[in-house]
Each structure stands twice: as structure tokens, then as C-alpha cells.
Scaffold this active site. Structure first.
Site, PDB file in Angstrom:
ATOM      1  N   ALA A 175       0.695  -1.264  -0.060  1.00 52.28           N
ATOM      2  CA  ALA A 175       0.137   0.228  -0.044  1.00 52.28           C
ATOM      3  C   ALA A 175       0.620   1.261  -0.219  1.00 52.28           C
ATOM      4  O   ALA A 175       0.863   2.056  -0.891  1.00 52.28           O
ATOM      5  CB  ALA A 175      -0.612  -0.274   1.468  1.00 52.28           C
ATOM      6  N   ASN A 176       2.222   1.281   0.741  1.00 52.84           N
ATOM      7  CA  ASN A 176       3.236   1.807   1.191  1.00 52.84           C
ATOM      8  C   ASN A 176       3.420   2.698  -0.350  1.00 52.84           C
ATOM      9  O   ASN A 176       3.287   3.698  -1.223  1.00 52.84           O
ATOM     10  CB  ASN A 176       4.350   2.228   1.495  1.00 52.84           C
ATOM     11  CG  ASN A 176       3.703   2.432   3.151  1.00 52.84           C
ATOM     12  OD1 ASN A 176       2.411   2.527   3.566  1.00 52.84           O
ATOM     13  ND2 ASN A 176       4.282   1.459   4.327  1.00 52.84           N
ATOM     14  N   ASP A 221       9.070   2.245   0.567  1.00 51.37           N
ATOM     15  CA  ASP A 221       8.645   2.232   0.268  1.00 51.37           C
ATOM     16  C   ASP A 221       8.589   3.121  -0.908  1.00 51.37           C
ATOM     17  O   ASP A 221       7.997   2.802  -2.229  1.00 51.37           O
ATOM     18  CB  ASP A 221       7.040   1.809   0.730  1.00 51.37           C
ATOM     19  CG  ASP A 221       7.704   0.704   1.308  1.00 51.37           C
ATOM     20  OD1 ASP A 221       8.541  -0.520   1.468  1.00 51.37           O
ATOM     21  OD2 ASP A 221       6.936   0.847   3.598  1.00 51.37           O
TER      22      ASP A 221
END
Length: 314
Positions: A41-42, A251
Site C-alpha cells: 500500500a505504501n 517504499d
């Protein structure tokens, strides 16, 4: 053109403290925050905030936390079509402690991330037609990551492997990676080489080449990174900033790197851009506090780093 991310989606519970407690000790912290997180998600959020089309393939629990995380991704313009809602496992959670130096310790409870199965990967990829880059990490089941990489190669996609965390790494993933971006811990886990300087980074890059990955970015935190491409290499200096929270820096770096790759920039230029994005991320609290293109541009102009900007970021 779009980027596909296969990876974890977590709730981050972040505790701030002046110092870490010793084993068996109880101390008082300073503050607690709840953020959207998870390496997948990051990275997807980073790509979206930098202006690229991105989708994520992942799994959350069929609970309020999963619902909120999906909403957060949607608000950041990430395509959530292929997020699974698990009825058997709760949404993944990361318990993070950050001390006064901005360094962190992290306990990850994978939860619903472990329910991302090969069938889910195959179903999603059967509908993906326009993606040119696949970005993967190792916080979801290894077999699902491998299958995603295999299917991406069949579609002619460029596969970037961020082999994090070290505990989740499988050597087999190297068979399908076009580019690998390990940090010091991950490099040592995979190659046995402790990267402390440029020479040891080059040794590691050559080791990866022998293992089948010709392109690598060996990250050395505040010591910069070494970009290696089929025998050629270049050292990229780090960008010094006042760090607040290092969670998600790697990330953000990975997402920015994917943006450079999909636009056809050479790897060195893409890494310079990613270095700026990663540096700006650590100046803010929260794994998904990724800078926008306008913030990156302003920072580069302020620091005299215009050569770190990609042409598409101008």
C-alpha cells in the site's frame, strides 16, 4: 501505461518514545498514531502521489480496518479493484516504535495478507491489460509473489523486486526479477555480504548478477546507494535531511523508482529521483506521507538539485 503493485496492506500503530524500553521494562511513551501502511500500500500510494496510474493486488480483513484502508487508498487515487476482503483473517497490523533519532522497530502481524492466494493473483492478472511495471515485496505469501512475477514476465512487464522484509525473502524470486533493490540487511541475508561501503556494495551487486539479476540498486541508507547494470555502476549520494520518521522511506523510494522506469528513464536518473522522494518522506510522520511532484520540485530548486528531477517531473 500503469504500474501494478502486489503486496501488503496494513494498519500501522505508531508509538513515539524518547528511548526504547529494555527487555522486561515499562516506560512511558510520548504519543500514539494510527496510519495506513503495509509495504504494498505504501508503494502504491507513492506511485499515485507522484502522478502515475497504479493498481494494487492485496488482501485486507472483512472488517472496519480493512474498509478504512481501502478508502484511504482510493482517496490517494490508487485502483483498489483487486483488493480481496478476507472472511477468515483480520486486517494486517504493524506495531511500530519510533525513538528520538527517528529510527524504528517494527512487529508485523500479517493477518489477511496471508490470505492473498495464487488464485487471487491469477484472477487479477487475467484482467490486467495495460500494465508495464510490476512492483513486489515479501510481506504476502511467497508463492503468490512468485506467481505474480511469473505472470508479469509472460506479459512482458518489467519486474522490480524490493526484497523486504529480510525474513520474508525467497531466493526463487530472483529468477523473475529484472531489478532488485535491497538494503543492507536484505543484501546480507541474500548474499552473505555485509554492505558497509561502495566496494562491498559492488561485491554484492556482482553476487546478485551471478544469481541471475543483472540490475541492482544496493541501498546503504545515509551512505547513499550503488546502481549496478550488467557490469557498469554508479554511486549516488544520499540527501541529508532532518529525519522524523524512517518508516516507509524504502517504499517511497521503490514507488518513485517505478515511476522513473515506466517513463523510460535510465536507471541512474530514476534512482536519483527516488533518492529525493525517499529523503522527503522521512521528514514527515506516517509511512504514506509521500511528497507530491510539486513538493519534490520545490525541494530540488531549494537545494540546487534540478538534475535529480526527471523530465516528466518538471
Amino acid at each position: 501505461m500503469s504500474i501494478t503493485v502486489v503486496g501488503s496492506i496494513n494498519l500501522d500503530v505508531v508509538a513515539l518514545t524518547d528511548r526504547y524500553p529494555e527487555r522486561g521494562q515499562t516506560i512511558f511513551g510520548k504519543k500514539i498514531n494510527y496510519f495506513s501502511g503495509g509495504k504494498g500500500a505504501n508503494q502504491a500510494t507513492a506511485v499515485a502521489k507522484l502522478g502515475k496510474s497504479v493498481r494494487i493486488i492485496g488482501s485486507v480483513g472483512n472488517d472496519i480496518y480493512g474498509k478504512n484502508l481501502i478508502t484511504s487508498l482510493q482517496e490517494n487515487k490508487v485502483d483498489t479493484t483487486f483488493i480481496k476482503k478476507s472472511n477468515s483473517l483480520a486486517t494486517g497490523t504493524s506495531i511500530i516504535t519510533i525513538d528520538q533519532t527517528a529510527e524504528n522497530t517494527m512487529l508485523v502481524l500479517k493477518g489477511a495478507n496471508d490470505d492473498l492466494l495464487i488464485h487471487d493473483i491469477e484472477s487479477a492478472f487475467s484482467e490486467i491489460k495495460d500494465s508495464e511495471v510490476l512492483l513486489v515485496q515479501m510481506e504476502v505469501p511467497q508463492e503468490s509473489v512468485i506467481r505474480a512475477m511469473q505472470l508479469a514476465k509472460e506479459k512482458g512487464m518489467f519486474v522490480i523486486l524490493d526484497p523486504a522484509p529480510a525474513e520474508g525473502i525467497t531466493i526463487k524470486a530472483l529468477d523473475y526479477a529484472d531489478l532488485i533493490t535491497p538494503n543492507r540487511q536484505e543484501t546480507e541475508h541474500l548474499t552473505g555480504i555485509d554492505v558497509t561501503d561502495i566496494d562491498s556494495a559492488l561485491q554484492a551487486a556482482k553476487a546478485f548478477e551471478k544469481m541471475g539479476v543483472k540490475n541492482s540498486v544496493i541501498k546503504m541508507a545515509d551512505k547513499g546507494s550503488v546502481v549496478y547494470q550488467s557490469g557498469q555502476w554508479e554511486y549516488i549520494e544520499s540527501i541529508q535531511v532532518e529525519a522524523v520518521d524512517t518508516v516507509g522511506a524504502g517504499d517511497s523510494f521503490a514507488g518513485a523508482l517505478a515511476c522513473g522506469v515506466i517513463d523510460g528513464h535510465d536507471l541512474v536518473s530514476a534512482v536519483k529521483f527516488a533518492t529525493i522522494v525517499g529523503a522527503l518522506k522521512v521528514t514527515k510522520l506516517g509511512a504514506q506521507s509521500v511528497p507530491t511532484l510539486s513538493e519534490v520540485k520545490a525541494f530540488c530548486e531549494e537545494r540546487g538539485l534540478k538534475h535529480y528531477l526527471l523530465e516528466t517531473a518538471l
